[in-house]
Design a protein around this motif. Structure first.
Motif, PDB file in Angstrom:
ATOM      1  N   MET A 173     -43.765 -93.772  35.678  1.00  0.00           N
ATOM      2  CA  MET A 173     -45.076 -93.235  36.058  1.00  0.00           C
ATOM      3  C   MET A 173     -45.649 -94.055  37.208  1.00  0.00           C
ATOM      4  N   VAL A 174     -46.229 -93.351  38.164  1.00  0.00           N
ATOM      5  CA  VAL A 174     -46.924 -93.996  39.276  1.00  0.00           C
ATOM      6  C   VAL A 174     -48.335 -93.436  39.347  1.00  0.00           C
ATOM      7  N   VAL A 175     -49.302 -94.338  39.354  1.00  0.00           N
ATOM      8  CA  VAL A 175     -50.706 -93.962  39.536  1.00  0.00           C
ATOM      9  C   VAL A 175     -51.129 -94.415  40.926  1.00  0.00           C
ATOM     10  N   LYS A 176     -51.666 -93.495  41.708  1.00  0.00           N
ATOM     11  CA  LYS A 176     -52.074 -93.796  43.083  1.00  0.00           C
ATOM     12  C   LYS A 176     -53.598 -93.886  43.144  1.00  0.00           C
ATOM     13  N   GLU A 177     -54.086 -95.115  43.206  1.00  0.00           N
ATOM     14  CA  GLU A 177     -55.521 -95.328  43.385  1.00  0.00           C
ATOM     15  C   GLU A 177     -55.817 -95.528  44.871  1.00  0.00           C
ATOM     16  N   ILE A 182     -49.858 -98.288  41.087  1.00  0.00           N
ATOM     17  CA  ILE A 182     -49.471 -99.030  39.891  1.00  0.00           C
ATOM     18  C   ILE A 182     -48.261 -98.307  39.320  1.00  0.00           C
ATOM     19  N   VAL A 183     -47.166 -99.053  39.125  1.00  0.00           N
ATOM     20  CA  VAL A 183     -45.904 -98.500  38.661  1.00  0.00           C
ATOM     21  C   VAL A 183     -45.697 -98.893  37.205  1.00  0.00           C
ATOM     22  N   PHE A 184     -45.456 -97.905  36.344  1.00  0.00           N
ATOM     23  CA  PHE A 184     -45.228 -98.149  34.920  1.00  0.00           C
ATOM     24  C   PHE A 184     -43.762 -97.864  34.605  1.00  0.00           C
ATOM     25  N   THR A 185     -43.107 -98.836  33.945  1.00  0.00           N
ATOM     26  CA  THR A 185     -41.658 -98.810  33.815  1.00  0.00           C
ATOM     27  C   THR A 185     -41.136 -98.436  32.431  1.00  0.00           C
ATOM     28  N   GLY A 186     -41.938 -98.532  31.373  1.00  0.00           N
ATOM     29  CA  GLY A 186     -41.404 -98.339  30.027  1.00  0.00           C
ATOM     30  C   GLY A 186     -40.436 -99.457  29.689  1.00  0.00           C
ATOM     31  N   CYS A 187     -39.134 -99.146  29.668  1.00  0.00           N
ATOM     32  CA  CYS A 187     -38.098-100.173  29.485  1.00  0.00           C
ATOM     33  C   CYS A 187     -37.302-100.425  30.754  1.00  0.00           C
ATOM     34  N   ALA A 188     -37.467 -99.576  31.769  1.00  0.00           N
ATOM     35  CA  ALA A 188     -36.717 -99.724  33.026  1.00  0.00           C
ATOM     36  C   ALA A 188     -35.211 -99.785  32.772  1.00  0.00           C
ATOM     37  N   HIS A 189     -34.706 -98.897  31.929  1.00  0.00           N
ATOM     38  CA  HIS A 189     -33.257 -98.858  31.704  1.00  0.00           C
ATOM     39  C   HIS A 189     -32.520 -98.476  32.986  1.00  0.00           C
ATOM     40  N   ASN A 190     -33.180 -97.735  33.871  1.00  0.00           N
ATOM     41  CA  ASN A 190     -32.592 -97.435  35.174  1.00  0.00           C
ATOM     42  C   ASN A 190     -32.690 -98.613  36.138  1.00  0.00           C
TER      43      ASN A 190
END
Length: 281
Positions: A173-177, A182-190
């Motif tokens: 997820m990317v939120v553009k303010e 702001i980048v949200f990765t979870g677990c970033a398995h990729n």
């Protein structure tokens, strides 16, 4: 933006009242909206939200980073408390998710009954999707860098047999303010580097205010080992420094040993995000 860790593997030392679990759930307040990114494995995030003054029923949208139980099974508790928010998963084939090592095997996947309820709140996405203004779920993640070595213990099982998990069920997820991403990765398995590279590709010349979430640098969680060598982890830190990132907030599957190695490289840019911590990004 205000980010609050509702569930992580650890908690603030001064908040023994908060529950912990091996899982992740983040509450996000931004641009007049409230988001939930991941929901842990049970109702702990709901209990903690109440103790932290956050109303689950006020959440506008939920993004689930991938189909491992410690990020998604709490959704069943969310929909008991919030009947209006849209909940987003990445679309993929029906399969089982397993951890396998040294002859041991365990189910680490989503409760399939959750998706089988035909709940109108659930949405399956295949492509990059704006779920709210300036809030993007991204499914096509660049593969410039290797995936985390800890992925070697993670498999899928389907009618096509058992194979290493490709993580085609993961999204970011990317939120553009106004002042950056702001980048949200979870677990970033990729791979956290691949996720950051994807954000930079899609939003060129834009400051990344923060990267938030787990980086899956743990090897065998029960031993809190690192995935790969110490130099592998330090190299990830060096590569992160090459991107326009102000801060990184992490915990969960990064593992505290890997966190320490990253801290050697990233210094004050890197901070721990335990259960109960609230940061103003």
């Amino acid at each position: 933006m205000i980010v609050t860790a509702l569930v992580d593997n650890s908690r603030l030392e001064n908040r023994p009242d908060l529950g912990v679990e091996r899982g992740l759930s983040l509450h996000i307040s931004t641009m007049g909206k409230q988001l939930l990114f991941d929901a842990g494995s049970g109702q702990t995030f709901c209990d903690n939200a109440a103790r932290l003054g956050i109303r689950i029923q006020d959440v506008d949208a939920v993004a689930i980073s991938h189909r491992h139980h410690d990020h998604c099974n709490g959704v069943s508790h969310f929909i008991e408390r919030n009947t209006s928010a849209s909940i987003y998963f990445r679309d993929c084939e029906s399969q089982d998710y397993r951890f396998k090592a040294f002859g041991f095997s365990s189910n680490v996947g989503i409760d399939k009954g959750l998706l089988g309820k035909n709940n109108s709140q659930l949405n399956l996405i295949q492509d990059t999707t704006a779920i709210l203004p300036n809030v993007f779920l991204i499914t096509n993640i660049n593969q410039k860098y290797p995936q985390p070595k800890g992925n070697q213990y993670l498999y899928t099982e389907s009618e096509n047999g058992c194979q290493h998990d490709s993580f085609d069920h993961e999204l970011m997820m990317v939120v553009k303010e106004e002042d950056g991403l702001i980048v949200f990765t979870g677990c970033a398995h990729n791979g956290v580097l691949n996720m950051v590279d994807t954000a930079v590709t899609l939003f060129p010349d834009t400051r990344i205010k923060a990267v938030v979430g787990g980086f899956h640098l743990v090897g065998l969680p029960v031993f809190n080992s690192i995935g790969g060598s110490k130099e592998d982890i330090r190299e990830i830190g060096k590569q992160l420094l090459s991107y326009p990132i102000d801060k990184l907030y992490t915990g969960h599957c990064t593992g505290m040993k890997a966190f320490g190695l990253l801290k050697e490289v990233l210094g004050d840019k890197l901070e721990h995000l335990p259960t109960g911590r609230r940061v103003d990004v």
